[in-house]
Design an enzyme around this catalytic site. Structure first.
Site, PDB file in Angstrom:
ATOM      1  N   CYS A 111      22.969  39.863  47.165  1.00 45.64           N
ATOM      2  CA  CYS A 111      22.709  41.061  46.358  1.00 45.64           C
ATOM      3  C   CYS A 111      21.261  41.145  45.885  1.00 45.64           C
ATOM      4  O   CYS A 111      20.790  42.230  45.550  1.00 45.64           O
ATOM      5  CB  CYS A 111      23.646  41.090  45.163  1.00 45.64           C
ATOM      6  SG  CYS A 111      25.338  40.824  45.668  1.00 45.64           S
ATOM      7  N   HIS A 247      21.378  45.678  39.898  1.00 46.34           N
ATOM      8  CA  HIS A 247      22.367  45.533  40.950  1.00 46.34           C
ATOM      9  C   HIS A 247      23.697  46.114  40.458  1.00 46.34           C
ATOM     10  O   HIS A 247      24.135  45.816  39.344  1.00 46.34           O
ATOM     11  CB  HIS A 247      22.508  44.056  41.314  1.00 46.34           C
ATOM     12  CG  HIS A 247      23.647  43.794  42.233  1.00 46.34           C
ATOM     13  ND1 HIS A 247      23.867  44.556  43.361  1.00 46.34           N
ATOM     14  CD2 HIS A 247      24.645  42.879  42.191  1.00 46.34           C
ATOM     15  CE1 HIS A 247      24.953  44.109  43.962  1.00 46.34           C
ATOM     16  NE2 HIS A 247      25.441  43.098  43.279  1.00 46.34           N
ATOM     17  N   ASN A 277      30.271  47.770  44.735  1.00 45.04           N
ATOM     18  CA  ASN A 277      29.159  46.827  44.889  1.00 45.04           C
ATOM     19  C   ASN A 277      28.774  46.767  46.371  1.00 45.04           C
ATOM     20  O   ASN A 277      29.579  46.356  47.198  1.00 45.04           O
ATOM     21  CB  ASN A 277      29.635  45.466  44.370  1.00 45.04           C
ATOM     22  CG  ASN A 277      28.617  44.364  44.547  1.00 45.04           C
ATOM     23  OD1 ASN A 277      27.605  44.515  45.236  1.00 45.04           O
ATOM     24  ND2 ASN A 277      28.886  43.234  43.929  1.00 45.04           N
TER      25      ASN A 277
HETATM   26  N1  ACO Z   1      44.240  44.281  40.477  1.00 47.82           N
HETATM   27  C1  ACO Z   1      45.146  43.836  39.598  1.00 47.82           C
HETATM   28  N2  ACO Z   1      45.118  42.591  39.090  1.00 47.82           N
HETATM   29  C2  ACO Z   1      44.140  41.784  39.496  1.00 47.82           C
HETATM   30  C3  ACO Z   1      43.174  42.190  40.440  1.00 47.82           C
HETATM   31  C4  ACO Z   1      43.250  43.489  40.921  1.00 47.82           C
HETATM   32  N3  ACO Z   1      42.358  43.996  41.814  1.00 47.82           N
HETATM   33  N4  ACO Z   1      42.325  41.159  40.658  1.00 47.82           N
HETATM   34  C5  ACO Z   1      42.733  40.137  39.878  1.00 47.82           C
HETATM   35  N5  ACO Z   1      43.846  40.503  39.189  1.00 47.82           N
HETATM   36  C6  ACO Z   1      44.610  39.727  38.249  1.00 47.82           C
HETATM   37  C7  ACO Z   1      44.562  38.245  38.520  1.00 47.82           C
HETATM   38  O1  ACO Z   1      45.521  37.878  39.485  1.00 47.82           O
HETATM   39  C8  ACO Z   1      44.841  37.673  37.169  1.00 47.82           C
HETATM   40  O2  ACO Z   1      46.241  37.710  36.936  1.00 47.82           O
HETATM   41  P1  ACO Z   1      46.986  36.502  36.200  1.00 47.82           P
HETATM   42  O3  ACO Z   1      46.353  36.446  34.832  1.00 47.82           O
HETATM   43  O4  ACO Z   1      48.407  36.929  36.220  1.00 47.82           O
HETATM   44  O5  ACO Z   1      46.688  35.281  37.018  1.00 47.82           O
HETATM   45  C9  ACO Z   1      44.198  38.661  36.201  1.00 47.82           C
HETATM   46  O6  ACO Z   1      44.041  39.887  36.938  1.00 47.82           O
HETATM   47  C10 ACO Z   1      42.860  38.211  35.693  1.00 47.82           C
HETATM   48  O7  ACO Z   1      42.062  37.797  36.797  1.00 47.82           O
HETATM   49  P2  ACO Z   1      40.614  37.323  36.601  1.00 47.82           P
HETATM   50  O8  ACO Z   1      40.011  36.982  37.929  1.00 47.82           O
HETATM   51  O9  ACO Z   1      40.591  36.260  35.529  1.00 47.82           O
HETATM   52  O10 ACO Z   1      39.945  38.660  36.057  1.00 47.82           O
HETATM   53  P3  ACO Z   1      38.628  38.842  35.254  1.00 47.82           P
HETATM   54  O11 ACO Z   1      38.943  39.387  33.919  1.00 47.82           O
HETATM   55  O12 ACO Z   1      37.720  37.657  35.352  1.00 47.82           O
HETATM   56  O13 ACO Z   1      37.920  40.019  36.057  1.00 47.82           O
HETATM   57  C11 ACO Z   1      36.264  40.385  37.770  1.00 47.82           C
HETATM   58  C12 ACO Z   1      37.637  39.832  37.447  1.00 47.82           C
HETATM   59  C13 ACO Z   1      36.248  41.877  37.500  1.00 47.82           C
HETATM   60  C14 ACO Z   1      36.010  40.120  39.240  1.00 47.82           C
HETATM   61  C15 ACO Z   1      35.222  39.673  36.881  1.00 47.82           C
HETATM   62  O14 ACO Z   1      35.377  38.284  36.957  1.00 47.82           O
HETATM   63  C16 ACO Z   1      33.836  40.022  37.299  1.00 47.82           C
HETATM   64  O15 ACO Z   1      33.391  41.125  37.151  1.00 47.82           O
HETATM   65  N6  ACO Z   1      33.088  39.041  37.824  1.00 47.82           N
HETATM   66  C17 ACO Z   1      31.780  39.282  38.374  1.00 47.82           C
HETATM   67  C18 ACO Z   1      31.991  39.507  39.820  1.00 47.82           C
HETATM   68  C19 ACO Z   1      30.872  40.199  40.440  1.00 47.82           C
HETATM   69  O16 ACO Z   1      30.305  41.117  39.896  1.00 47.82           O
HETATM   70  N7  ACO Z   1      30.564  39.745  41.610  1.00 47.82           N
HETATM   71  C20 ACO Z   1      29.576  40.277  42.384  1.00 47.82           C
HETATM   72  C21 ACO Z   1      28.216  39.915  41.880  1.00 47.82           C
HETATM   73  S1  ACO Z   1      27.346  39.061  43.018  1.00 47.82           S
HETATM   74  C22 ACO Z   1      27.412  40.009  44.316  1.00 47.82           C
HETATM   75  O17 ACO Z   1      27.258  41.176  44.171  1.00 47.82           O
HETATM   76  C23 ACO Z   1      27.718  39.427  45.616  1.00 47.82           C
END
Ligand code: ACO
Length: 320
Positions: A111, A247, A277
């Site tokens: 990214c 980004h 993204n």
């Molecule tokens: N729909 C429904 N539920 C979901 C989904 C989905 N798409 N994805 C995950 N869940 C569930 C999980 O299974 C979990 O359920 P559980 O508690 O029963 O086990 C729950 O939601 C929480 O999952 P987490 O992964 O802990 O969710 P979190 O609150 O951390 O949010 C997210 C996830 C949005 C990906 C967050 O971690 C984030 O924004 N991280 C940064 C990621 C990012 O921006 N990456 C790219 C940057 S670098 C690049 O661009 C390559």
């Protein structure tokens, strides 16, 4: 002497996929995706390739700059989703647009790739090795997604953005960049394993894996840090900036950065609600929208920052 962006262009994959449509294929919901990421829809490639979108974005940037492809000295494409191991996307773009006099190669910094490539191009021009450069961020991320992993496949989209650079009286003031290789596995996609007559490996490459919370922590720490470092080097403060082009990963990350910089969120334009993204394409697509639709004007101050796999991060301060 400065290096200035004088043309921008972008090209998104044609097929638009809303969160509700995605929920027909993946166990997710519009409510979950929108509330956690700000993403409402994204584009997914059907006919398009990384090269075809990169080439179209490049043509549009050259058209805005009023330059012919034959005048281009350097093409750098930032991508983690090339169409071939070799030739590079940059060489394929060169052939597609007819930039026969250019040097062409790819950069892999995920990214942050566009900003890494921008710095490389800036140095080529500053040293006089080339007179100009076409810098492109292009991704077809949908092809490296595990469509059974709802934690990643809902986040990404396909597209490309380009910027054409030349020497000028104002432009890029400075760029800072860095890498943290020892944290690399928090966001990875393995290539082919060794496979030859002596070792039987797997032929099929892997999909993208992400420790979302680790990436989130890295982004909200590193992004403001490198922005402040770039601002300090430019002898500026966040108040001097008209637009923060970050980004486009997640609205929560952008809100957190705005808070840390004590800058109003209105200064942080976003495309992520309709693009998702797009990794290396995120920043140049946002820049192109600023030029074509949001009325950025010559002399406006822009702070760019990107962060991603590698891990890598970068920030740039630009006088537009
Ligand atoms: N729909 C429904 N539920 C979901 C989904 C989905 N798409 N994805 C995950 N869940 C569930 C999980 O299974 C979990 O359920 P559980 O508690 O029963 O086990 C729950 O939601 C929480 O999952 P987490 O992964 O802990 O969710 P979190 O609150 O951390 O949010 C997210 C996830 C949005 C990906 C967050 O971690 C984030 O924004 N991280 C940064 C990621 C990012 O921006 N990456 C790219 C940057 S670098 C690049 O661009 C390559």
């Amino acid at each position: 002497m400065a290096v200035r962006i004088i043309g921008t262009g972008s090209c998104l994959a044609e097929k638009e996929v809303t969160n509700d449509e995605l929920a027909k294929y993946v166990d997710t919901s519009d409510e979950w995706i929108s509330s956690r990421t700000g993403i409402k829809k994204r584009r997914i490639a059907i006919e398009e390739t990384t090269t075809s979108m990169a080439s179209e974005a490049a043509r549009r940037a050259l058209e805005m700059a009023g330059r012919d492809a034959s005048e281009v000295d350097l093409i750098i494409v930032a991508t983690v989703t090339p169409d071939y191991y070799t030739p590079s996307v940059a060489c394929q773009v060169q052939a597609e647009i007819g930039a026969d006099n250019a040097i062409a190669f790819d950069v892999n910094a995920a990214c942050s790739g566009f900003v890494f490539a921008l710095n490389t191009a800036k140095m080529y021009i500053e040293t006089g090795y080339t007179k100009n450069a076409l810098v492109i961020g292009a991704e077809t991320l949908s092809k490296i997604m595990d469509w059974n992993d709802r934690g990643t496949c809902v986040l990404f989209g396909d597209g490309a953005g380009a910027a054409y650079l030349e020497e000028s009286d104002m432009g890029i003031i400075n760029i800072v960049q860095g890498s943290i290789g020892k944290k690399g596995m928090v966001l990875n996609c393995r290539a082919r394993k060794t496979n030859n007559v002596f070792v039987q490996g797997e032929i099929e490459p892997d999909f993208l894996h992400m420790d979302g919370q680790e990436v989130y922590k890295f982004a909200v720490r590193q992004c403001p840090k490198c922005l402040l470092e770039a601002l300090e080097k430019a002898d500026m403060t966040p108040e001097d900036i008209d637009y923060f082009v970050l980004h486009q990963a997640n609205v929560r990350i952008i809100q957190s950065v705005a808070k840390r910089l004590k800058a109003p969120i209105e200064k942080f334009p976003m495309t992520l609600d309709y693009t998702g993204n797009m990794s290396a394409a995120s920043v140049p697509v946002m820049l192109d929208e600023l030029v074509r639709e949001r009325g950025i004007k010559r002399g406006d101050k822009v702070a760019v920052s990107a962060f991603g796999a590698g891990l890598t991060y970068a920030a740039a301060i630009i006088e537009w």
